[in-house]
Motif scaffolding. Structure first.
Motif, short mmCIF file in Angstrom:
data_model
loop_
_atom_site.label_atom_id
_atom_site.label_comp_id
_atom_site.label_asym_id
_atom_site.label_seq_id
_atom_site.Cartn_x
_atom_site.Cartn_y
_atom_site.Cartn_z
N MET A 48 0.84 -1.20 0.00
CA MET A 48 0.00 0.00 0.00
C MET A 48 0.87 1.25 0.00
N ILE A 49 0.38 2.31 -0.62
CA ILE A 49 1.10 3.58 -0.67
C ILE A 49 1.17 4.20 0.71
N HIS A 50 2.34 4.67 1.08
CA HIS A 50 2.50 5.43 2.33
C HIS A 50 3.09 6.79 1.96
N LEU A 51 2.30 7.83 2.04
CA LEU A 51 2.76 9.17 1.68
C LEU A 51 3.42 9.83 2.87
N THR A 52 4.62 10.34 2.65
CA THR A 52 5.33 11.07 3.71
C THR A 52 4.82 12.51 3.75
N THR A 53 5.15 13.20 4.82
CA THR A 53 4.76 14.61 4.94
C THR A 53 5.32 15.43 3.79
N THR A 54 6.54 15.12 3.40
CA THR A 54 7.17 15.84 2.29
C THR A 54 6.44 15.58 0.97
N GLN A 55 6.05 14.31 0.75
CA GLN A 55 5.32 13.98 -0.48
C GLN A 55 3.95 14.65 -0.52
N ILE A 56 3.29 14.69 0.62
CA ILE A 56 1.98 15.35 0.67
C ILE A 56 2.11 16.82 0.34
N GLU A 57 3.10 17.46 0.94
CA GLU A 57 3.30 18.90 0.68
C GLU A 57 3.65 19.14 -0.78
N HIS A 58 4.45 18.24 -1.37
CA HIS A 58 4.82 18.37 -2.78
C HIS A 58 3.59 18.26 -3.67
N LEU A 59 2.73 17.27 -3.39
CA LEU A 59 1.52 17.10 -4.18
C LEU A 59 0.62 18.33 -4.06
N GLU A 60 0.46 18.81 -2.84
CA GLU A 60 -0.45 19.94 -2.60
C GLU A 60 0.02 21.22 -3.28
N THR A 61 1.31 21.49 -3.24
CA THR A 61 1.81 22.79 -3.70
C THR A 61 2.38 22.77 -5.11
N GLN A 62 2.96 21.66 -5.52
CA GLN A 62 3.65 21.63 -6.80
C GLN A 62 2.90 20.87 -7.90
N VAL A 63 2.07 19.90 -7.50
CA VAL A 63 1.45 19.03 -8.50
C VAL A 63 -0.03 19.37 -8.72
N PHE A 64 -0.80 19.43 -7.66
CA PHE A 64 -2.25 19.58 -7.79
C PHE A 64 -2.69 20.89 -8.46
N PRO A 65 -2.03 22.03 -8.19
CA PRO A 65 -2.50 23.27 -8.86
C PRO A 65 -2.52 23.16 -10.38
N THR A 66 -1.60 22.39 -10.93
CA THR A 66 -1.60 22.19 -12.39
C THR A 66 -2.50 21.03 -12.78
N TYR A 67 -2.34 19.90 -12.08
CA TYR A 67 -3.06 18.70 -12.47
C TYR A 67 -4.58 18.87 -12.39
N PHE A 68 -5.08 19.40 -11.30
CA PHE A 68 -6.52 19.53 -11.15
C PHE A 68 -7.13 20.38 -12.26
N ASN A 69 -6.41 21.38 -12.68
CA ASN A 69 -6.96 22.28 -13.71
C ASN A 69 -6.92 21.69 -15.11
N THR A 70 -6.36 20.49 -15.26
CA THR A 70 -6.41 19.79 -16.54
C THR A 70 -7.53 18.76 -16.57
N CYS A 71 -8.17 18.56 -15.42
CA CYS A 71 -9.18 17.50 -15.31
C CYS A 71 -10.57 18.03 -15.64
N ARG A 72 -11.27 17.30 -16.51
CA ARG A 72 -12.63 17.69 -16.88
C ARG A 72 -13.55 17.72 -15.67
N TRP A 73 -13.32 16.85 -14.70
CA TRP A 73 -14.22 16.73 -13.56
C TRP A 73 -13.99 17.81 -12.49
N PHE A 74 -12.95 18.60 -12.61
CA PHE A 74 -12.71 19.66 -11.63
C PHE A 74 -13.55 20.88 -11.97
N ALA A 75 -14.47 21.23 -11.09
CA ALA A 75 -15.44 22.29 -11.38
C ALA A 75 -14.94 23.69 -11.01
N GLY A 76 -13.76 23.79 -10.43
CA GLY A 76 -13.31 25.08 -9.93
C GLY A 76 -12.34 25.83 -10.83
N LYS A 77 -12.27 25.42 -12.10
CA LYS A 77 -11.28 26.04 -12.99
C LYS A 77 -11.45 27.55 -13.12
#
Length: 512
Positions: free
Chosen positions: A1-30
């Motif tokens: 099973m995946i175990h996310l570290t605090t560093t990985q969580i922060e990386h996803l939240e700040t560096q990955v999700f702002p771009t990734y979510f805005n490419t997803c059709r299902w994200f309503a907050g664009k």
């Protein structure tokens, strides 16, 4: 099973999700100014996890989203839209593209498993659509290539699963509706409920993560079928021929009958509170009136603002609407004072031709999530089933108007003649549908106390629907503004007839 570290969580939240979510059709907050993304919960599902992500904004309430996350080898082929991030040794992907995750979803529902989480559990429930079928324990699966507000998966060509992306702190209304109709009624013209997965937390409402139904292989939706009917009809219009094949009336009548049967399935005296019929109490009457008057205020303002942009025939319709404000207000206010003994129930809530699939000469009703712009609580409010009926009637009006006024074959015909032709076709379909709908109930029926109440309620919901449509057309399809305006003007004329004491009123409020 995946175990996310605090560093990985922060990386996803700040560096990955702002771009990734805005490419997803299902994200309503664009379109909203975004403040950030935060992983609130990590729910284990086999070797993958489901992330519960909060999207926050500079204005307005935050939103919750479901993002399944799996770590796979770099060599695994994944659609570009499914890759969240690649590292030197692996890739983080949307787990719906991982066969192991899909297998875990299916086996959880099949076995009605409960998967423990830090603050509760993921509870899988099996429905009749899976229990009564010859369902295998192991099944192949794939992601369907639909780009919508949810994600869709197919299991063995037999079961369709919808994974809800935007989450609400309540059970999804679609799961409640489809489950109730499958488990507690004889209405079979829906994809049968096969199961669901909910996130259960102590002392908090359950959150629906996904629902499985039996898969159907429909030929087309009823909007397309109606378009076929209209293609045949339209060929005679330029030569002055008005011809409708008898099979068209049979199909429209069958849809009316199936709609009535759906509402009979939802009419459940003695059922649990969520589905028990209710009266038109003062609170509900006030709610309906306020919603309509607020809508009218916004649409009048929008119409005045855009009046000069409309062509002359559309301006004439708009002027009739604006001049009738006092008449409309008086009619709407009757909602507070008129005696109403009819009952209200849970309804489809977003009922139109596109929500009905054709299958071997019959119809299958889909998408019970309710009005897209309404809150979850609003989608669960009980209404007169005539609100669904009004939605379908308006859909027929759109179908004929769009076909006749937008087709190359009719470009040489005056708009006045096209108006007469389209009105005749629409009223024939409306009456055929309505007659078959009411016949499905027998008479009298507790849902409809009298013909007068049917007249009033149907006109109220037709007005509300057409006024709602007006805002969309002004904003996004100005050339179609005349369609809802014609619908509004028709309701105005029927209200005027109701005010004439010497006129005998039939089922639809038509002079007879």
């Amino acid at each position: 099973m995946i175990h996310l570290t605090t560093t990985q969580i922060e990386h996803l939240e700040t560096q990955v999700f702002p771009t990734y979510f805005n490419t997803c059709r299902w994200f309503a907050g664009k379109a909203r100014p975004q403040k950030g993304f935060h992983i609130l919960h990590i729910l284990p599902v086999g070797d993958a996890v489901i992330l519960i992500v909060e999207a926050t904004y500079h204005d307005g309430a935050p939103e919750l989203y479901q993002l399944p996350l799996a770590e796979v080898e770099l060599e695994m082929e994944v659609p570009v839209k499914g890759v969240i991030e690649k590292t030197d040794t692996s890739q983080w992907i949307d787990a719906i593209y991982d066969a192991g995750f899909r297998h875990q979803l299916y086996t959880s529902i099949y076995g009605q498993l409960a998967l423990s989480t830090d603050d509760g559990q993921l509870q899988a429930t099996k429905g009749r659509g899976l229990a009564e079928a010859d369902a295998p324990e192991v099944i192949d699966s794939r992601v369907l290539p639909v780009d919508s507000s949810n994600s869709a998966m197919l299991f063995g060509g037999k079961y369709f699963m919808k994974l809800y992306r935007k989450l609400f702190d309540q059970t999804n209304p679609e799961v409640e509706m489809v489950s109730f109709l499958t488990q507690h009624s004889d209405f079979s013209n829906i994809p049968a409920y096969a199961g669901s997965i909910t996130w259960q937390r102590a002392g908090q409402p359950d959150v629906t993560l996904g629902m499985m139904q039996q898969a159907i292989r429909a030929e087309k939706d009823n909007w397309a079928l109606t378009g076929d009917f209209l293609n045949d009809f339209m060929y005679g219009v330029p030569s002055g021929m008005f011809g409708i094949n008898e099979s068209v009336f049979e199909q429209v009548a069958l849809l009316g009958k199936r709609t009535g049967e759906m509402h009979l399935g939802l009419f459940a005296p003695g059922a649990e509170e969520a589905f028990a019929p209710e009266k038109f109490d003062d609170f509900y009457r006030s709610f309906l009136l306020k919603r309509l008057t607020d809508l009218l205020d916004r649409r009048y303002a929008l119409l005045i603002e855009n009046y000069d942009k409309l062509d002359e025939p559309t301006q004439r319709l708009a002027w009739i609407f604006m001049e009738a404000r006092e008449l409309i207000d008086d009619f709407a206010n009757e909602m507070l004072t008129r005696p109403l003994d009819s009952l209200r129930i849970r309804i489809h809530g977003d009922y139109h031709l596109g929500q009905v699939l054709t299958d071997k000469g019959d119809f299958i009703v889909i998408d019970f999530e309710g009005e897209p712009e309404a809150t979850i609580a609003e989608r669960k409010i009980k209404h007169s089933p005539l609100k669904d009926v009004a939605g379908m009637i308006r859909s027929y009006h759109y179908a004929v108007s769009a076909k006749l006024f937008e087709s190359a074959e009719t470009k040489g015909i005056s708009s006045e003649k096209l108006q007469i032709v389209s009105d005749r076709w629409y009223k024939l379909m409306r009456d055929t549908y309505m007659d078959a709908y009411l016949e499905a109930f027998g008479w009298p029926h507790p849902l409809f106390k009298s013909q007068n109440e049917i007249n009033f309620l149907l006109l109220f919901f037709l007005l509300e629907k057409a006024v709602y449509e007006l805002g969309y057309e002004i904003s996004y399809r100005p050339s179609w503004v005349n369609i809802p305006l014609r619908g509004i003007v028709e309701v105005i004329r029927e209200i005027e007839k109701l005010k004439e004491p010497t006129v005998r009123i039939s089922r639809l409020g038509m002079q007879s």
